[in-house]
Design an enzyme around this catalytic site. Structure first.
Site, PDB file in Angstrom:
ATOM      1  N   TYR A 140      41.949  28.076  81.798  1.00  0.00           N
ATOM      2  CA  TYR A 140      42.609  28.992  80.865  1.00  0.00           C
ATOM      3  C   TYR A 140      44.122  28.740  80.825  1.00  0.00           C
ATOM      4  O   TYR A 140      44.910  29.672  80.734  1.00  0.00           O
ATOM      5  CB  TYR A 140      42.327  30.463  81.205  1.00  0.00           C
ATOM      6  CG  TYR A 140      40.911  30.737  81.628  1.00  0.00           C
ATOM      7  CD1 TYR A 140      39.859  30.492  80.749  1.00  0.00           C
ATOM      8  CD2 TYR A 140      40.614  31.214  82.890  1.00  0.00           C
ATOM      9  CE1 TYR A 140      38.552  30.721  81.131  1.00  0.00           C
ATOM     10  CE2 TYR A 140      39.305  31.447  83.281  1.00  0.00           C
ATOM     11  CZ  TYR A 140      38.275  31.207  82.396  1.00  0.00           C
ATOM     12  OH  TYR A 140      36.976  31.436  82.779  1.00  0.00           O
ATOM     13  N   HIS A 141      44.527  27.469  80.877  1.00  0.00           N
ATOM     14  CA  HIS A 141      45.942  27.108  80.860  1.00  0.00           C
ATOM     15  C   HIS A 141      46.286  26.191  79.686  1.00  0.00           C
ATOM     16  O   HIS A 141      47.041  25.238  79.854  1.00  0.00           O
ATOM     17  CB  HIS A 141      46.326  26.385  82.155  1.00  0.00           C
ATOM     18  CG  HIS A 141      46.271  27.233  83.380  1.00  0.00           C
ATOM     19  ND1 HIS A 141      46.482  26.718  84.647  1.00  0.00           N
ATOM     20  CD2 HIS A 141      46.038  28.551  83.546  1.00  0.00           C
ATOM     21  CE1 HIS A 141      46.381  27.687  85.536  1.00  0.00           C
ATOM     22  NE2 HIS A 141      46.098  28.806  84.893  1.00  0.00           N
ATOM     23  N   PRO A 142      45.769  26.409  78.476  1.00  0.00           N
ATOM     24  CA  PRO A 142      46.099  25.487  77.385  1.00  0.00           C
ATOM     25  C   PRO A 142      47.578  25.576  77.007  1.00  0.00           C
ATOM     26  O   PRO A 142      48.148  26.665  76.944  1.00  0.00           O
ATOM     27  CB  PRO A 142      45.198  25.953  76.237  1.00  0.00           C
ATOM     28  CG  PRO A 142      44.954  27.400  76.510  1.00  0.00           C
ATOM     29  CD  PRO A 142      44.891  27.509  78.018  1.00  0.00           C
TER      30      PRO A 142
END
Length: 336
Positions: free
Chosen positions: A279-281
């Protein structure tokens, strides 16, 4: 860590100058000539416009900031023309340079300690866990999902850690099941392996001119050989860590990938079949000093007056850690 809602939004809501509109979806930017004059949004069945007296700040995140730019005619001219959108600014970098932290997991059956595997299926054990937090403010409800982190250099010649290991209080044969929580039926823990600087890059672009249609995400995970090699080194390190003497009183066996997985090809097969995002785009509205970047070092969209972007999409490279603080910093610097 503290959420931006609690740290920034709630205190600011006391100001008369701020109005919060909820249950609304931004659909495009509106222009006054060549200058961005505000944002069009849909609330229920009504289309409304919020107008800007000075500047418009776009903070829709790595997924939807590039989508809103493209819906507004800012992006790759060929793509916009294909979707029937009038081109206001040809910026081919919009939606490109997508990066994310992936995570592989090594999972171990353990003994002598409670884990979420045995607590979550039991209403009584969950009640005890909740009561312990309520009365003593400790126990598993008082800690985050990953309670220990270690950064490591796993390749000679590097000056910066390339792998992060993190400890999780559960193990699962299907931990990313979208419909239900799936846990092993024995006590277990996991060591997450996160590659800090992935070389693979993807993209996010419109599927159509409909603002309610989700954009097309091409993650391109593990398309660069360096990423696979880094994860293999990371899993080997995780195995060495879990076999240390300090774990011995609680170690039963390695559940996944399992002791039979030893060769690089076997590790690669396990990684490709189980890898998931953290969840680090970042990166789809890349900041830079070059003409090919989307925003300049002051977060102004190139060639578009009255518009800045302030979220994780502007990060030109991915931080070698979680992206939370870096995304907040983008907002802080934009406010400055």
């Amino acid at each position: 860590r503290w959420g931006t809602r609690e740290g920034y939004l709630y205190p600011a809501l006391k100001r008369s100058s701020l109005r919060l509109v909820t249950n609304a979806r931004a659909t495009r930017l509106v222009f006054d000539g060549e200058r961005v004059a505000g944002v069009e949004y849909r609330q229920g069945e009504r289309t409304r416009v919020a107008r800007a007296s000075r500047e418009t700040i776009l903070c829709a995140g790595t997924i939807q900031s590039p989508q809103l730019l493209e819906l507004s005619g800012i992006g790759d001219a060929a793509l916009l023309t294909r979707h029937g959108i009038a081109v206001r600014r040809d910026l081919p970098a919009v939606g490109e340079n997508l990066r994310d932290h992936l995570q592989a997991r090594m999972m171990v059956e353990m003994k002598g300690l409670a884990s979420l595997n045995t607590i979550l299926p039991s209403p009584l054990a969950k009640a005890r866990m909740g009561l312990r937090w309520l009365l003593l403010k400790d126990g598993l409800m008082s800690v985050p999902g990953a309670t220990a982190h270690a950064y490591a250099i796993t390749e000679a010649g590097r000056t910066q850690p390339d792998i992060k290991l993190q400890l999780h209080h559960l193990s699962s044969p299907d931990e990313r099941n979208p419909k239900k929580v799936v846990l092993d039926d024995c006590p277990g823990f996991s060591v997450g392996v996160v590659h800090q600087q992935p070389s693979s890059r993807g993209s996010i672009h419109l599927r159509s001119a409909d603002p309610f249609e989700q954009p097309e995400i091409r993650a391109n995970y593990l398309t660069h050989d360096d990423d696979i090699r880094a994860f293999i080194r990371g899993l080997r390190l995780a195995r060495r860590v879990t076999l240390q003497e300090a774990f011995a009183p609680h170690y039963v066996r390695e559940l996944r990938p399992g002791p039979a997985v030893e060769g690089d090809a076997d590790f690669e097969g396990y990684i490709r079949s189980t890898i998931f995002g953290s969840y680090h785009p970042v990166g789809t509205c890349r900041m830079g000093a070059d003409a090919q970047s989307v925003v300049d070092p002051r977060l102004r969209v190139r060639g578009v007056a009255g518009l800045r972007v302030a979220d994780a999409s502007i990060l030109p490279t991915i931080p070698a850690s979680n992206t939370n603080a870096a995304a907040i910093l983008a907002g802080e610097k934009c406010a400055d």
